[in-house]
Write a protein that holds these residues in place. Sequence first.
Motif, PDB file in Angstrom:
ATOM      1  N   THR A  26       0.824  -1.211   0.000  1.00 48.81           N
ATOM      2  CA  THR A  26       0.000   0.000   0.000  1.00 48.81           C
ATOM      3  C   THR A  26       0.857   1.260   0.000  1.00 48.81           C
ATOM      4  O   THR A  26       0.518   2.253  -0.658  1.00 48.81           O
ATOM      5  CB  THR A  26      -0.956  -0.019   1.199  1.00 48.81           C
ATOM      6  N   VAL A  27       1.984   1.249   0.709  1.00 47.92           N
ATOM      7  CA  VAL A  27       2.832   2.444   0.768  1.00 47.92           C
ATOM      8  C   VAL A  27       3.460   2.773  -0.575  1.00 47.92           C
ATOM      9  O   VAL A  27       3.955   3.894  -0.776  1.00 47.92           O
ATOM     10  CB  VAL A  27       3.945   2.278   1.832  1.00 47.92           C
ATOM     11  N   ASP A  28       3.471   1.833  -1.504  1.00 48.62           N
ATOM     12  CA  ASP A  28       4.094   2.070  -2.809  1.00 48.62           C
ATOM     13  C   ASP A  28       3.222   2.887  -3.751  1.00 48.62           C
ATOM     14  O   ASP A  28       3.755   3.531  -4.676  1.00 48.62           O
ATOM     15  CB  ASP A  28       4.427   0.733  -3.478  1.00 48.62           C
ATOM     16  N   TYR A  29       1.915   2.870  -3.567  1.00 48.48           N
ATOM     17  CA  TYR A  29       1.034   3.489  -4.565  1.00 48.48           C
ATOM     18  C   TYR A  29       1.155   5.011  -4.629  1.00 48.48           C
ATOM     19  O   TYR A  29       1.173   5.578  -5.738  1.00 48.48           O
ATOM     20  CB  TYR A  29      -0.398   2.989  -4.381  1.00 48.48           C
ATOM     21  N   PRO A  30       1.275   5.724  -3.508  1.00 48.36           N
ATOM     22  CA  PRO A  30       1.550   7.163  -3.633  1.00 48.36           C
ATOM     23  C   PRO A  30       2.864   7.457  -4.352  1.00 48.36           C
ATOM     24  O   PRO A  30       2.981   8.481  -5.036  1.00 48.36           O
ATOM     25  CB  PRO A  30       1.593   7.632  -2.173  1.00 48.36           C
ATOM     26  N   ILE A  43       3.984   5.821  -6.879  1.00 49.03           N
ATOM     27  CA  ILE A  43       3.668   5.736  -8.306  1.00 49.03           C
ATOM     28  C   ILE A  43       3.116   7.064  -8.798  1.00 49.03           C
ATOM     29  O   ILE A  43       3.550   7.614  -9.824  1.00 49.03           O
ATOM     30  CB  ILE A  43       2.671   4.602  -8.569  1.00 49.03           C
ATOM     31  N   GLY A  44       2.156   7.597  -8.065  1.00 50.15           N
ATOM     32  CA  GLY A  44       1.571   8.877  -8.450  1.00 50.15           C
ATOM     33  C   GLY A  44       2.588   9.998  -8.468  1.00 50.15           C
ATOM     34  O   GLY A  44       2.590  10.849  -9.378  1.00 50.15           O
ATOM     35  N   ALA A  45       3.472  10.011  -7.474  1.00 51.51           N
ATOM     36  CA  ALA A  45       4.482  11.061  -7.403  1.00 51.51           C
ATOM     37  C   ALA A  45       5.443  10.989  -8.592  1.00 51.51           C
ATOM     38  O   ALA A  45       5.852  12.032  -9.134  1.00 51.51           O
ATOM     39  CB  ALA A  45       5.250  10.955  -6.091  1.00 51.51           C
ATOM     40  N   ARG A  46       5.799   9.766  -9.016  1.00 55.14           N
ATOM     41  CA  ARG A  46       6.709   9.641 -10.172  1.00 55.14           C
ATOM     42  C   ARG A  46       6.032  10.112 -11.443  1.00 55.14           C
ATOM     43  O   ARG A  46       6.657  10.785 -12.298  1.00 55.14           O
ATOM     44  CB  ARG A  46       7.179   8.190 -10.332  1.00 55.14           C
ATOM     45  N   ILE A  47       4.775   9.788 -11.614  1.00 51.69           N
ATOM     46  CA  ILE A  47       4.052  10.253 -12.799  1.00 51.69           C
ATOM     47  C   ILE A  47       3.926  11.774 -12.793  1.00 51.69           C
ATOM     48  O   ILE A  47       4.064  12.433 -13.832  1.00 51.69           O
ATOM     49  CB  ILE A  47       2.670   9.576 -12.875  1.00 51.69           C
ATOM     50  N   LEU A 106      -3.503   8.649  -6.757  1.00 47.14           N
ATOM     51  CA  LEU A 106      -4.000   9.983  -7.083  1.00 47.14           C
ATOM     52  C   LEU A 106      -3.527  11.024  -6.078  1.00 47.14           C
ATOM     53  O   LEU A 106      -3.126  12.131  -6.465  1.00 47.14           O
ATOM     54  CB  LEU A 106      -5.527   9.959  -7.155  1.00 47.14           C
ATOM     55  N   THR A 107      -3.562  10.684  -4.798  1.00 49.39           N
ATOM     56  CA  THR A 107      -3.081  11.644  -3.797  1.00 49.39           C
ATOM     57  C   THR A 107      -1.566  11.803  -3.891  1.00 49.39           C
ATOM     58  O   THR A 107      -1.027  12.897  -3.651  1.00 49.39           O
ATOM     59  CB  THR A 107      -3.492  11.216  -2.378  1.00 49.39           C
ATOM     60  N   GLY A 108      -0.877  10.725  -4.258  1.00 48.84           N
ATOM     61  CA  GLY A 108       0.559  10.841  -4.489  1.00 48.84           C
ATOM     62  C   GLY A 108       0.868  11.780  -5.628  1.00 48.84           C
ATOM     63  O   GLY A 108       1.819  12.584  -5.572  1.00 48.84           O
ATOM     64  N   PHE A 109       0.085  11.707  -6.683  1.00 45.05           N
ATOM     65  CA  PHE A 109       0.228  12.621  -7.814  1.00 45.05           C
ATOM     66  C   PHE A 109      -0.007  14.062  -7.375  1.00 45.05           C
ATOM     67  O   PHE A 109       0.701  14.978  -7.795  1.00 45.05           O
ATOM     68  CB  PHE A 109      -0.746  12.240  -8.921  1.00 45.05           C
ATOM     69  N   GLU A 110      -1.001  14.242  -6.517  1.00 48.66           N
ATOM     70  CA  GLU A 110      -1.363  15.586  -6.062  1.00 48.66           C
ATOM     71  C   GLU A 110      -0.381  16.130  -5.028  1.00 48.66           C
ATOM     72  O   GLU A 110      -0.442  17.308  -4.681  1.00 48.66           O
ATOM     73  CB  GLU A 110      -2.775  15.569  -5.461  1.00 48.66           C
TER      74      GLU A 110
END
Length: 343
Positions: free
Chosen positions: A299-303, A305-309, A337-341
Motif C-alpha cells: 500500500t505504501v508504494d502506490y503514492p 507511483i503517483g508522485a513519479r508520474i 491519485l493523492t501521491g500525484f497531487e
Amino acid sequence: MKTVYSPLHAGHAGYFELGNGQFSPGFEKPMRAEFIHARVQEVGLGPVLAPQAHGIAPAGRVHTADYLQFLSEAWDRWTAIDRHTPALPMVWPIPGLRSDVPPAHIDGLLGFYSLDAGAPIVAGTYKAIVSSLESAITAADIVQAGERAAFALCRPPGHHAGSRFMGGYCYVNNASAAAQRFLDNGAKRVAILDVDYHHGNGTQEIFYARDDVFVANLHGDPLTEYPYLLGHRDETGTGAGEGFNVNYPMPHGTDYGVWGAALDDACTKIAAFAPDAVVVSLGVDTFEKDPISHFKLKTVDYPRIGARIAKLGLPTLFVMEGGYAVAEIAVNAVGVLTGFEGA
C-alpha cells in the motif's frame, strides 16, 4: 482533482466467469467502483462529477463499427432465443478458420468478437459500457480544458478490449478512446502508461502501427500470465509505429524495487516522446494481496507511483482498470491519485 463517475456501472453484475476449470462469481464486481468512489470522497480528493452524454460514438475512433454494433445488440439477440443467463462465447476463430465474415447466430458472434470467456454480457452491460466510456471522455475533456489531471472511475475496465474484440472484463477500450479524444481535439502526441498487472493487449493492438501514441506497459510476463498471447519485450511496434511501443514483462514475486525501476524507465521514455498529455491505465492489481495477480507491491508504494508520474509535469488522465483485492483496492487506487497531487 476531479473524478468522473456513473452509477450505471452497477447494472453490469450478477454473472459468473470461467476460470480454473469452473464457473465462479466474477472478480470484476460493482463493489470495486463503489469502494473507490467512497474513498475519493473520504479523502476529499475533489468534486465527483457525472459524465457528459456522448453515447458510444467516441469509441468508433478506436473500434470497428461492426464490433460496436454487436455490443449494442448482443443482449437482445441472446434473449430473443429465450436465453436469460449471462451471455458467454462457445467458439473462437483461431488461425486456419474464417475470421473475416461475422456469423449470423449470436453464439458465433460472441466467439467471433471475444478474446476469451472473461467478458460476459447481462442486461445492464451495454449501459455500463457506455457510461464507462463517457466517464473517460468527459475526464479527458476536463484535462484538455486546462485541469492538471482528472480521474475517470471507469467500470467496466477497458485495456484488454482491442479494435474488434472484448475480453478480460473489458468491452470498450476507455483509455484508448480518451487518447484518441485528445488527438481529435488538437493534441499532436499522447502517451499511454499502463500500470495494471495484466498486459494492456487491446491498447497495444489499437496503436501498434501508429507514431502519434506512445504505449508503455508494465505487467506480468506473458509466458506465465494472462493475457499470455501479447506483451513480450520484442514487441516494439510496426511500420510507422516502430519504436513507439515498449513492454516491461516481469516475473511473479516482483516487488517495488524492480517494478519502480521499470516505471522510472517508462517515464523517461515518455518524457523523451514529449507528449501533449498522458493517459494512465490505472490498475492496482499489482498489490501483494490481489487474488488473481502475483506481484508484491505494498500500500505504501502506490503514492510513490503517483508522485513519479507527476514528475513528468504533463496533463494527466487516470483511467481505472483492474484491481481485485477489494478490501484494499480503494486505498491503493486513491493513493496513486493523492501521491500525484502531492498529498
